[in-house]
Motif scaffolding. Structure first.
Motif, PDB file in Angstrom:
ATOM      1  N   ALA A   1     -35.381   9.954  -6.318  1.00 14.33           N
ATOM      2  CA  ALA A   1     -35.636   9.999  -4.936  1.00 14.33           C
ATOM      3  C   ALA A   1     -34.756   8.513  -4.458  1.00 14.33           C
ATOM      4  O   ALA A   1     -34.963   7.549  -5.305  1.00 14.33           O
ATOM      5  N   GLU A   2     -34.249   8.902  -3.588  1.00 15.34           N
ATOM      6  CA  GLU A   2     -33.501   7.705  -2.894  1.00 15.34           C
ATOM      7  C   GLU A   2     -33.718   7.603  -1.266  1.00 15.34           C
ATOM      8  O   GLU A   2     -33.536   8.609  -0.686  1.00 15.34           O
ATOM      9  N   ARG A   3     -33.783   6.426  -0.562  1.00 14.29           N
ATOM     10  CA  ARG A   3     -33.818   6.451   0.846  1.00 14.29           C
ATOM     11  C   ARG A   3     -32.836   5.299   1.110  1.00 14.29           C
ATOM     12  O   ARG A   3     -32.845   4.155   0.389  1.00 14.29           O
ATOM     13  N   ALA A   4     -31.838   5.456   2.072  1.00  8.31           N
ATOM     14  CA  ALA A   4     -30.939   4.467   2.249  1.00  8.31           C
ATOM     15  C   ALA A   4     -30.771   4.308   3.679  1.00  8.31           C
ATOM     16  O   ALA A   4     -30.819   5.466   4.544  1.00  8.31           O
ATOM     17  N   GLU A   5     -30.456   3.158   4.321  1.00  7.18           N
ATOM     18  CA  GLU A   5     -29.994   2.732   5.419  1.00  7.18           C
ATOM     19  C   GLU A   5     -29.081   1.609   5.505  1.00  7.18           C
ATOM     20  O   GLU A   5     -28.908   0.991   4.637  1.00  7.18           O
ATOM     21  N   GLY A   6     -28.033   1.691   6.400  1.00 10.49           N
ATOM     22  CA  GLY A   6     -27.048   0.848   6.481  1.00 10.49           C
ATOM     23  C   GLY A   6     -26.090   1.008   7.757  1.00 10.49           C
ATOM     24  O   GLY A   6     -26.584   1.985   8.831  1.00 10.49           O
ATOM     25  N   ILE A   7     -25.360  -0.047   7.752  1.00 10.16           N
ATOM     26  CA  ILE A   7     -24.706  -0.222   8.805  1.00 10.16           C
ATOM     27  C   ILE A   7     -23.200  -0.489   8.512  1.00 10.16           C
ATOM     28  O   ILE A   7     -23.049  -1.392   7.537  1.00 10.16           O
ATOM     29  N   ASP A   8     -22.257  -0.133   9.065  1.00  9.62           N
ATOM     30  CA  ASP A   8     -20.754  -0.463   8.653  1.00  9.62           C
ATOM     31  C   ASP A   8     -19.675  -0.594   9.959  1.00  9.62           C
ATOM     32  O   ASP A   8     -20.088   0.170  10.992  1.00  9.62           O
ATOM     33  N   ILE A   9     -19.036  -1.588   9.940  1.00 10.33           N
ATOM     34  CA  ILE A   9     -17.993  -1.891  11.034  1.00 10.33           C
ATOM     35  C   ILE A   9     -16.802  -2.096  10.337  1.00 10.33           C
ATOM     36  O   ILE A   9     -16.394  -2.136   9.408  1.00 10.33           O
ATOM     37  N   GLY A  10     -15.769  -1.325  11.326  1.00  8.01           N
ATOM     38  CA  GLY A  10     -14.219  -1.323  11.057  1.00  8.01           C
ATOM     39  C   GLY A  10     -13.577  -1.666  12.345  1.00  8.01           C
ATOM     40  O   GLY A  10     -13.914  -1.554  13.437  1.00  8.01           O
ATOM     41  N   LEU A  11     -12.352  -2.433  12.271  1.00  6.83           N
ATOM     42  CA  LEU A  11     -11.660  -3.017  13.225  1.00  6.83           C
ATOM     43  C   LEU A  11     -10.197  -2.687  12.851  1.00  6.83           C
ATOM     44  O   LEU A  11      -9.732  -2.964  11.666  1.00  6.83           O
ATOM     45  N   ARG A  12      -9.461  -2.099  13.775  1.00 10.73           N
ATOM     46  CA  ARG A  12      -8.102  -2.134  13.538  1.00 10.73           C
ATOM     47  C   ARG A  12      -7.299  -3.015  14.666  1.00 10.73           C
ATOM     48  O   ARG A  12      -7.751  -2.681  16.181  1.00 10.73           O
ATOM     49  N   VAL A  13      -6.552  -3.808  14.209  1.00  5.51           N
ATOM     50  CA  VAL A  13      -5.782  -4.561  15.317  1.00  5.51           C
ATOM     51  C   VAL A  13      -4.198  -4.335  15.338  1.00  5.51           C
ATOM     52  O   VAL A  13      -3.863  -3.844  14.176  1.00  5.51           O
ATOM     53  N   LEU A  14      -3.427  -4.209  16.298  1.00  4.88           N
ATOM     54  CA  LEU A  14      -2.032  -4.121  16.614  1.00  4.88           C
ATOM     55  C   LEU A  14      -1.369  -5.443  17.189  1.00  4.88           C
ATOM     56  O   LEU A  14      -2.129  -5.751  18.264  1.00  4.88           O
TER      57      LEU A  14
ATOM     58  N   GLY B   1       2.613  -5.825  18.358  1.00  3.62           N
ATOM     59  CA  GLY B   1       3.766  -4.964  18.366  1.00  3.62           C
ATOM     60  C   GLY B   1       3.514  -3.601  17.700  1.00  3.62           C
ATOM     61  O   GLY B   1       2.640  -3.175  18.141  1.00  3.62           O
ATOM     62  N   ARG B   2       4.350  -3.350  16.728  1.00  2.00           N
ATOM     63  CA  ARG B   2       4.418  -2.111  16.077  1.00  2.00           C
ATOM     64  C   ARG B   2       3.907  -2.303  14.562  1.00  2.00           C
ATOM     65  O   ARG B   2       4.274  -1.752  13.774  1.00  2.00           O
ATOM     66  N   ARG B   3       2.871  -3.464  14.488  1.00  2.00           N
ATOM     67  CA  ARG B   3       2.245  -3.688  13.206  1.00  2.00           C
ATOM     68  C   ARG B   3       0.992  -3.349  13.426  1.00  2.00           C
ATOM     69  O   ARG B   3       0.345  -4.090  14.476  1.00  2.00           O
ATOM     70  N   GLN B   4       0.179  -2.989  12.296  1.00  4.23           N
ATOM     71  CA  GLN B   4      -1.339  -2.975  12.496  1.00  4.23           C
ATOM     72  C   GLN B   4      -2.177  -3.174  11.009  1.00  4.23           C
ATOM     73  O   GLN B   4      -1.095  -3.226  10.025  1.00  4.23           O
ATOM     74  N   ALA B   5      -3.275  -3.370  11.225  1.00  7.40           N
ATOM     75  CA  ALA B   5      -4.099  -3.883   9.939  1.00  7.40           C
ATOM     76  C   ALA B   5      -5.432  -3.394  10.217  1.00  7.40           C
ATOM     77  O   ALA B   5      -5.881  -3.493  11.443  1.00  7.40           O
ATOM     78  N   CYS B   6      -6.177  -2.926   9.324  1.00 12.47           N
ATOM     79  CA  CYS B   6      -7.552  -2.425   9.402  1.00 12.47           C
ATOM     80  C   CYS B   6      -8.314  -3.230   8.311  1.00 12.47           C
ATOM     81  O   CYS B   6      -8.118  -3.676   7.296  1.00 12.47           O
ATOM     82  N   VAL B   7      -9.704  -3.427   8.773  1.00 13.40           N
ATOM     83  CA  VAL B   7     -10.580  -4.482   8.033  1.00 13.40           C
ATOM     84  C   VAL B   7     -11.944  -3.808   8.264  1.00 13.40           C
ATOM     85  O   VAL B   7     -12.091  -3.030   9.462  1.00 13.40           O
ATOM     86  N   SER B   8     -12.830  -3.830   7.420  1.00 10.93           N
ATOM     87  CA  SER B   8     -14.225  -3.388   7.533  1.00 10.93           C
ATOM     88  C   SER B   8     -15.064  -4.254   6.752  1.00 10.93           C
ATOM     89  O   SER B   8     -14.844  -5.078   5.888  1.00 10.93           O
ATOM     90  N   SER B   9     -16.546  -4.234   7.321  1.00  7.64           N
ATOM     91  CA  SER B   9     -17.527  -4.888   6.635  1.00  7.64           C
ATOM     92  C   SER B   9     -18.961  -4.180   6.707  1.00  7.64           C
ATOM     93  O   SER B   9     -19.032  -3.317   7.713  1.00  7.64           O
ATOM     94  N   SER B  10     -19.880  -4.374   6.181  1.00 11.24           N
ATOM     95  CA  SER B  10     -21.120  -4.221   6.483  1.00 11.24           C
ATOM     96  C   SER B  10     -22.106  -5.167   6.929  1.00 11.24           C
ATOM     97  O   SER B  10     -23.280  -5.361   6.914  1.00 11.24           O
ATOM     98  N   ASP B  11     -21.658  -6.421   6.990  1.00 15.32           N
ATOM     99  CA  ASP B  11     -22.067  -7.736   7.455  1.00 15.32           C
ATOM    100  C   ASP B  11     -21.617  -7.701   8.948  1.00 15.32           C
ATOM    101  O   ASP B  11     -20.677  -7.966   9.342  1.00 15.32           O
ATOM    102  N   THR B  12     -22.843  -7.928   9.910  1.00 18.63           N
ATOM    103  CA  THR B  12     -22.704  -7.606  11.292  1.00 18.63           C
ATOM    104  C   THR B  12     -22.956  -8.868  12.082  1.00 18.63           C
ATOM    105  O   THR B  12     -23.038  -9.160  13.242  1.00 18.63           O
ATOM    106  N   ARG B  13     -23.169 -10.109  11.198  1.00 21.83           N
ATOM    107  CA  ARG B  13     -23.161 -11.555  11.942  1.00 21.83           C
ATOM    108  C   ARG B  13     -21.981 -11.909  12.525  1.00 21.83           C
ATOM    109  O   ARG B  13     -21.025 -11.654  12.277  1.00 21.83           O
ATOM    110  N   ALA B  14     -22.138 -12.973  13.725  1.00 24.44           N
ATOM    111  CA  ALA B  14     -21.363 -13.142  14.472  1.00 24.44           C
ATOM    112  C   ALA B  14     -20.237 -13.758  13.910  1.00 24.44           C
ATOM    113  O   ALA B  14     -18.970 -13.809  13.988  1.00 24.44           O
TER     114      ALA B  14
END
Length: 448
Positions: free
Chosen positions: A46-59, A61-74
């Motif tokens: 039996a399992e109950r789960a709650e969570g939040i995830d955030i992702g950011l893509r920055v550009l 010029g013609r370059r990009q990168a993606c990062v993510s986290s489950s920590d939403t502190r400023a």
């Protein structure tokens, strides 16, 4: 709940600008799930789960990168943005990346009309456990069932919000309820296993648990005494349960990313006949109460129905903005993404033109051949379409099922296979992919 995610996306975009990004998009996901599994009439998990995830893509010029986290502190968001900008500055150039132009963006949608979330409060674990017990008990009532490997129920709700520096901001929620049961028939080396499962967006639409458990048991018992089929060239009927995998190979071949890489056996297929005359394959992300529906894609473009194949003829590729630019075509609003990845082309709801005959009628038309109900493994050549998969199911003679079979391989070429499809009329309308049983002529079966 999507309202709570909107400020998070705004924070991510603001942090990206402060860190030096020229453009950015952000995604925030939150959800809750509850699942219960039983084994031998006892609670196994039996399992109950709650969570939040955030992702950011920055550009930059013609370059990009993606990062993510489950920590939403400023402070985490600020550090995340700085890291993404530093990564983007070191990334290789990609001439095709970039956000949508403001005029391309979705500006309005009707979430209520899509009915993606039933709005009901999640069930308690007691209800899920009771459903699992009904599944298990019904399977055991089928003569010949000796074990129930697992029976369970699950519920979940996911919230999504997407925003970008081009001005787009939007979100939605999605709910789901599911039941599953796996039964085993026979003893020792003669044991056979099969399953049944159902899932719905609205919990009120779920079928009776006892019926699902009984079906799992009946399917397992039907497989008892399986032997290898003969080797040779025979027609093959792909049961509705697994026919979607055949269409899935077509969908993969028309994905813009595969075409752009030169790894598609349909790279020359636009405006050519790839399915029989009169057959359409439609992607419709606006179907109500369907798990693959969405109001907009992962780049903020309005979701819309489209013909992937019309009257048997391939109309184009599945494209996001980047692959569309690379191939010189507009996006088909088919972008999908996770929190840690850039957008890429993907398909959701599919509908294949049904036939007029039942599966039983197609079996009679087939005469002698193989009805496939389960497949394992896959050897698909992405550039030639050569196809080979392990299979099990039932041997058919004179249009009637005569015995179960297993340990065989079905082989052919996807271009020729798809061109000869004969659909039944048994597709389940609530599924994201509404694909009926499919009869294919002249495949090579390697058995005993």
């Amino acid at each position: 709940m999507t309202a709570a995610l909107e400020p998070l996306c705004a924070q991510l975009l603001d942090a990206a600008r402060k860190a030096g990004a020229e453009a950015a998009d952000a995604i925030a996901l939150s959800g809750e799930t509850l699942s219960v599994d039983l084994h031998k009439a006892a609670l196994d998990h039996a399992e109950r789960a709650e969570g939040i995830d955030i992702g950011l893509r920055v550009l930059i010029g013609r370059r990009q990168a993606c990062v993510s986290s489950s920590d939403t502190r400023a402070e985490t968001i600020a550090a995340l943005a700085e890291r993404a900008v530093a990564m983007a500055r070191e990334a290789p150039e990609d001439p095709w990346i970039g956000l949508a132009e403001p005029g391309e963006l979705a500006t309005g949608w009707d979430l209520a009309a899509l009915e993606m979330d039933d709005g009901a409060e999640g069930p308690g674990p007691e209800w899920l456990e009771d459903q699992g017990r009904q599944l298990e008990a019904a399977a055991f009532q089928v003569p010949g069932v000796t074990q129930v490997q697992g029976a369970g129920a699950g519920w979940g709700r996911t919230h999504v919000h997407l925003a970008a520096t081009n001005g787009f901001s939007g979100g939605y929620s999605r709910s789901s309820t599911s039941l599953h049961c796996t039964a085993i028939a026979g003893e020792g080396l003669g044991m056979e296993r099969d399953y049944a499962a159902e899932s719905r967006v609205f919990a009120a639409d779920m079928p009776d648990a006892a019926g699902i458990g009984r079906l799992a048991g009946e399917r397992a018992v039907a497989n008892l005494g399986a032997t290898k089929p003969p080797t040779g060239a025979y027609p093959v009927l792909f049961d509705e349960r697994i026919a979607g995998s055949l269409i899935g190979h077509l969908v993969a071949a028309v994905n813009g990313a595969s075409v752009a890489r030169g790894s598609s056996w349909l790279a020359d297929g636009i405006d050519t006949r790839i399915l029989p005359e009169g057959m359409d394959l439609i992607e419709d992300p606006l179907r109500t109460r369907t798990s693959g529906s969405r109001p907009f894609d992962a780049e903020g473009l309005s979701a819309r129905p489209r013909f992937m194949v019309r009257d048997g003829v391939l109309t184009g590729w599945t494209l996001d903005l980047a692959t569309g630019r690379q191939l010189g075509m507009p996006s088909t609003a088919s972008a999908a993404r996770g929190v840690g990845s850039a957008p890429s082309p993907s398909t959701g709801n599919l509908v294949l033109t049904p036939g007029t005959r039942s599966r039983a009628e197609l079996l009679r038309e087939m005469g002698t051949g193989l009805l496939v109900t389960s497949m394992i493994g896959a050897s698909i050549n992405p550039t030639t379409g050569d196809y080979s998969r392990g299979a099990s199911g039932f041997w058919v003679e004179n249009g009637e099922i005569v015995r179960p079979v297993n340990e065989c391989t079905v082989a052919g070429n996807l271009r020729r296979m798809l061109a000869t499809l004969v659909p039944a009329n048994d597709a389940r309308q609530h599924l994201s992919r509404v694909i009926p049983s499919l009869l294919v002529e002249g495949l090579t079966i390697a058995g005993g």
